[in-house]
Scaffold this motif. Sequence first.
Motif, short mmCIF file in Angstrom:
data_model
loop_
_atom_site.label_atom_id
_atom_site.label_comp_id
_atom_site.label_asym_id
_atom_site.label_seq_id
_atom_site.Cartn_x
_atom_site.Cartn_y
_atom_site.Cartn_z
N ASP A 236 0.83 -1.20 0.00
CA ASP A 236 0.00 0.00 0.00
C ASP A 236 0.87 1.25 0.00
N VAL A 237 2.16 1.04 -0.26
CA VAL A 237 3.08 2.16 -0.39
C VAL A 237 4.04 1.84 -1.51
N GLN A 238 4.29 2.81 -2.38
CA GLN A 238 5.27 2.63 -3.46
C GLN A 238 5.80 4.00 -3.87
N PRO A 239 6.97 4.04 -4.48
CA PRO A 239 7.60 5.34 -4.79
C PRO A 239 6.85 6.13 -5.85
N HIS B 197 14.19 -0.78 -6.62
CA HIS B 197 13.55 0.50 -6.94
C HIS B 197 12.63 0.93 -5.81
N PHE B 198 11.79 0.01 -5.31
CA PHE B 198 10.88 0.37 -4.22
C PHE B 198 11.65 0.83 -3.00
N GLN B 199 12.62 0.04 -2.58
CA GLN B 199 13.32 0.33 -1.32
C GLN B 199 14.13 1.63 -1.41
N ILE B 200 14.92 1.78 -2.47
CA ILE B 200 15.82 2.92 -2.57
C ILE B 200 15.07 4.21 -2.91
N ALA B 201 14.16 4.13 -3.88
CA ALA B 201 13.41 5.34 -4.26
C ALA B 201 12.51 5.81 -3.12
N LEU B 202 11.86 4.87 -2.43
CA LEU B 202 11.02 5.24 -1.29
C LEU B 202 11.85 5.90 -0.19
N GLN B 203 13.03 5.37 0.06
CA GLN B 203 13.89 5.92 1.09
C GLN B 203 14.22 7.38 0.79
N GLN B 204 14.45 7.69 -0.48
CA GLN B 204 14.75 9.06 -0.88
C GLN B 204 13.54 9.99 -0.73
N GLU B 205 12.34 9.39 -0.76
CA GLU B 205 11.13 10.20 -0.74
C GLU B 205 10.53 10.38 0.65
#
Length: 602
Positions: free
Chosen positions: A372-375, A438-446
């Motif tokens: 229920d969460v994605q970048p 992509h999910f883990q790294i991009a979300l972390q940046q956001e």
Amino acid sequence: MFKNVSIAITIGLMASGCQLLESSNSVESTTKIQKLRSANESMALIAKSYFDESISLRPVSGTFIGYTQYNGQFNKPSTEDTRQAYIEFLKKYQTQLSMIDKNQLSGQSLLSYDVLSRDLAFSLRGTEFPSYMMPINQMTGAHNTFASLGSGASAQPFNTVSDYMNFLSRAEQYFIWLDGIIDNMRLGIKNDVVLPQVLSEKLLPQFKAHIVNKAEDSIFWKPIKKLPESFKEAEVANLRSSYRIMIERSLVPAYTKMARFLEEEYIPNSRSSVGISAIPNGNAWYEYQIEQHTTLSLSADEIHQTGLNEVQRIRNEMNWVKEQVQFQGDLQEFFIHLRESDEFYFDSSQDLIAAYEDAKRRIDAKVPLLFDVQPKADYVVKAVEAYRAQSAAGASYASPAPDGSRPGVFYINTHNLKAQPKFLVETLSIHEAAPGHHFQIALQQEIKDLPLFRKFGGYTVFSEGWALYAESLGKELGLFTDPLMWYGRLVDEQLRAMRLVVDTGLHAKKWTREQAIEFMINNSSMAKSDVIAEVERYIAWPGQAVSYKIGQFKIQELRAHAHKELGERFDIKAFHRQLLIDGALPMVLLEKKIKAWVTNQK
């Protein structure tokens, strides 16, 4: 403020005991909030100062995160002075942290304190090892980063005249850095801290590739081919002249000097051994590398045995696939069949890229089943650039620009089509892109309000453990319906299991390169060229390869714990959200956080 508190207490005394108690509690609560705010604000200031100062020490990193003031700078050479300055930098922030009362911290501030305290102490330990004597290898090094930046295909902007001039300034400092690593590599020769010869030989073509006869043949000329039409004629003429001079009079001589050094001095003095244990204090260095990449204190023997067990378990599952597709022959013959039959490989690099683009569309449509969460940032599929394809991994991921100006990139190496079987498409897409890296790294940046040192930091065990765990979600996402696609998932997991065996074999058990290659050939259907590249990667990065499985094991362990404790109330989307919403964490802190979350759900 204190005067008003006294008045409130006096009024309470004139009223009733109940009112006095309420006023006293209010004062206590106010004081507690003030202390929390003060401690949390202090932690935020330390975190910001630490990050800003660390980026000033690594200006190239600044470009990747959008700190444009660093676009004209390059990292300084490693000298006794800069190394001592780094030690003082670490100790300074340890002192600043010690002045905070940890008990007064809450939320992200408390997490940041624990993360930074752990990282500072660990980095300080790392200064005991002479990594500066082996500053580059065929897999990593600022020389490749510089080439990628200068080609215009990476984070270095080439939109304005100032952008173009910034890179010229960065190049001047890069040539100084290059001279510096020659000095340090010579020091390594004197102290027996050198690369294995099989790796140093792979460095030579990476430098020779940039020795050109004319500027137009250099990848560093590519930005000049794309000069914006808005530039004035005089500006264009000046840039073309400046880049030609930089390439022909500075860059080519610098790369020629480095190639000559490698050929005449470094390669002849490189070691025949491949494990880091052959270097002075190598066993202790390897233990440090294991902890660096896994964030856990694990012995090489423990990891090696775990790997052997996993390799056998996965072989059994591969046998099941062999039976499902009704292959007549043993598992080794099945491996050869998959390795050598053209039907399992793409006819062209275009077909290969198209297959991954199709997988992207299918997977993107399914991830809401478990997340229920994605970048917000998207990613694109690209072929690895030709200049680094020969030594690059089969696939990799590059994060999007923090400001959204550049998407994430899922790189596929099209150099050898026989190293890219069709049955890897689904599992590799999940791992490198969504819902993996992509999910883990991009979300972390956001993540809003996450301290920058955590937003742009990370741990191999977390990122790679997450990506491997994400692969295991394939069936839950409705993928791997074809037995061969499931075999592809097993191939990827077997690769990570073999890494536990091979990495520890090379660096702790004195395995030869040939032993490692033979083990991987015998336990997988990987192309020999791919196996060789993998083994040489493990030789270059001691300890890095074991982090994938270790991270996956920990995440699966935490999922099992949450499911057992919560029963029917266990929500897989909520669990995944908890894993991702605070960015990468060391495994001990991740376990502490998830178990606390589970307790709060009861």
